[in-house]
Design a protein around this motif. Structure first.
Motif, PDB file in Angstrom:
ATOM      1  N   GLY A  52       7.747  52.555 -52.341  1.00 37.63           N
ATOM      2  CA  GLY A  52       8.781  52.186 -51.609  1.00 37.63           C
ATOM      3  C   GLY A  52       9.172  53.131 -50.352  1.00 37.63           C
ATOM      4  N   THR A  61       9.931  53.078 -44.215  1.00 39.61           N
ATOM      5  CA  THR A  61      11.227  53.299 -44.789  1.00 39.61           C
ATOM      6  C   THR A  61      11.808  54.337 -43.907  1.00 39.61           C
ATOM      7  N   PHE A  96      16.231  55.255 -47.841  1.00 41.00           N
ATOM      8  CA  PHE A  96      15.316  55.584 -49.190  1.00 41.00           C
ATOM      9  C   PHE A  96      16.589  55.518 -50.449  1.00 41.00           C
ATOM     10  N   THR A  97      16.008  55.321 -51.447  1.00 43.99           N
ATOM     11  CA  THR A  97      17.030  55.101 -52.599  1.00 43.99           C
ATOM     12  C   THR A  97      16.997  56.503 -53.279  1.00 43.99           C
ATOM     13  N   TRP A  98      18.147  57.068 -53.502  1.00 48.36           N
ATOM     14  CA  TRP A  98      18.498  58.396 -53.834  1.00 48.36           C
ATOM     15  C   TRP A  98      19.167  58.437 -55.297  1.00 48.36           C
ATOM     16  N   ALA A 151      15.244  53.736 -57.983  1.00 47.28           N
ATOM     17  CA  ALA A 151      14.426  53.841 -57.083  1.00 47.28           C
ATOM     18  C   ALA A 151      12.861  53.551 -57.773  1.00 47.28           C
ATOM     19  N   HIS A 198       8.945  57.414 -56.125  1.00 46.18           N
ATOM     20  CA  HIS A 198       9.816  57.263 -54.760  1.00 46.18           C
ATOM     21  C   HIS A 198      10.130  58.703 -54.314  1.00 46.18           C
TER      22      HIS A 198
END
Ligand code: UYC
Length: 232
Positions: free
Chosen positions: A181, A189, A195-197, A201, A205
């Motif tokens: 990702g 990204t 970003f996926t926190w 995710a 990631h």
């Protein structure tokens, strides 16, 4: 009632990881009796290396306000459930606390900070690493940082997770980025908002390694002897 607690307690002790994962939040919602079961569970498993299931149970307790839980943690797990080993006197407790709170964004920054501390005062001031500094980082310290991420992310995040994916892709960076990702099509990204926190995710990631200066730092990190089977 009591019957529910007893059967949940039994399944927590004897169930599969999938069962345990479902039971921990149920116990968390049952008040003091549920918390008692979680404390007993952690206490009984403390001889063994912590797994992400221990991480789940610990996170519930860490985020509880109940005074008996606070006392239990201070008594039995004052620095969490992952041994915070360091060869150079670095304090990893701030990182363990952020991960226990599941504040992955702050934990990510803290990891960069700790990696810089590992490399020395020049790197701390610079706020980024040369690949040679990563090569020379002590094995135990990198394993501590990695274990903290693994235990507090259901085994999803950590350098060793990124390494496994990278190896499975024949060390091909352009295949790695979309897989974890960090890139979508031609687009990187964007840090930090894209970003996926959280745990939704993709695997691997986090933690992030900025690619602005090229892949050599991450190559050194993922090739480090800390992750070879013989040293573990
Ligand atoms: N950033 O894009 N990143 C920063 C990532 C790149 C850039 C920090 C990761 C591509 C700039 C972290 C990716 C790129 C800054 C990350 C990513 C880029 C910055 C904060 C996907 C442009 C401002 C810590 C690979 C095309 C700071 C730090 C600076 C920051 C992480 C730009 C953790 C994984 C190639 C301009 N990016 N970064 O290192 O240094 O500063 O100017 O990777």
């Amino acid at each position: 009632g009591t019957a529910d607690i007893d059967s949940l307690r039994q399944s927590l002790i004897t169930g599969s990881v999938q069962v345990q994962q479902q039971i921990i939040p149920q116990l968390a919602n049952l008040g003091d009796e549920g918390l008692d079961v979680l404390m007993e569970f952690l206490q009984q498993r403390r001889e063994h290396p912590a797994t992400w299931i221990d991480g789940k149970a610990y996170q519930v307790l860490y985020n509880s306000d109940a005074p008996q839980v606070k006392e239990f943690l201070l008594d039995c797990f004052p620095e969490g459930i992952v041994p915070l080993k360091s060869e150079c006197g670095i304090n990893y407790n701030p990182l363990q606390q952020l991960l226990a709170m599941q504040d992955f964004q702050a934990a990510d920054l803290m990891s960069i900070q700790k990696m810089c501390e590992l490399a020395g005062p020049m790197a701390v001031q610079r706020k980024w690493l040369y690949f040679t500094e990563v090569e020379n980082a002590p094995i135990v310290d990198l394993q501590t940082i990695n274990n903290l991420w693994l235990v507090h992310s259901e085994g999803k995040f950590g350098f060793s997770v990124q390494r496994e994916i990278w190896l499975s892709l024949g060390k091909n960076w352009e295949s790695l980025w979309p897989k974890i990702g960090w890139k979508s099509g031609n687009n990187w990204t964007r840090y930090p908002n894209q970003f996926t926190w959280d745990l939704s995710a993709p695997k691997g990631h986090l933690p992030l390694s900025n690619q602005l200066r090229g892949v050599r730092v991450m190559a050194s990190l993922l090739s480090h002897p800390a992750w070879s089977k013989s040293t573990k």
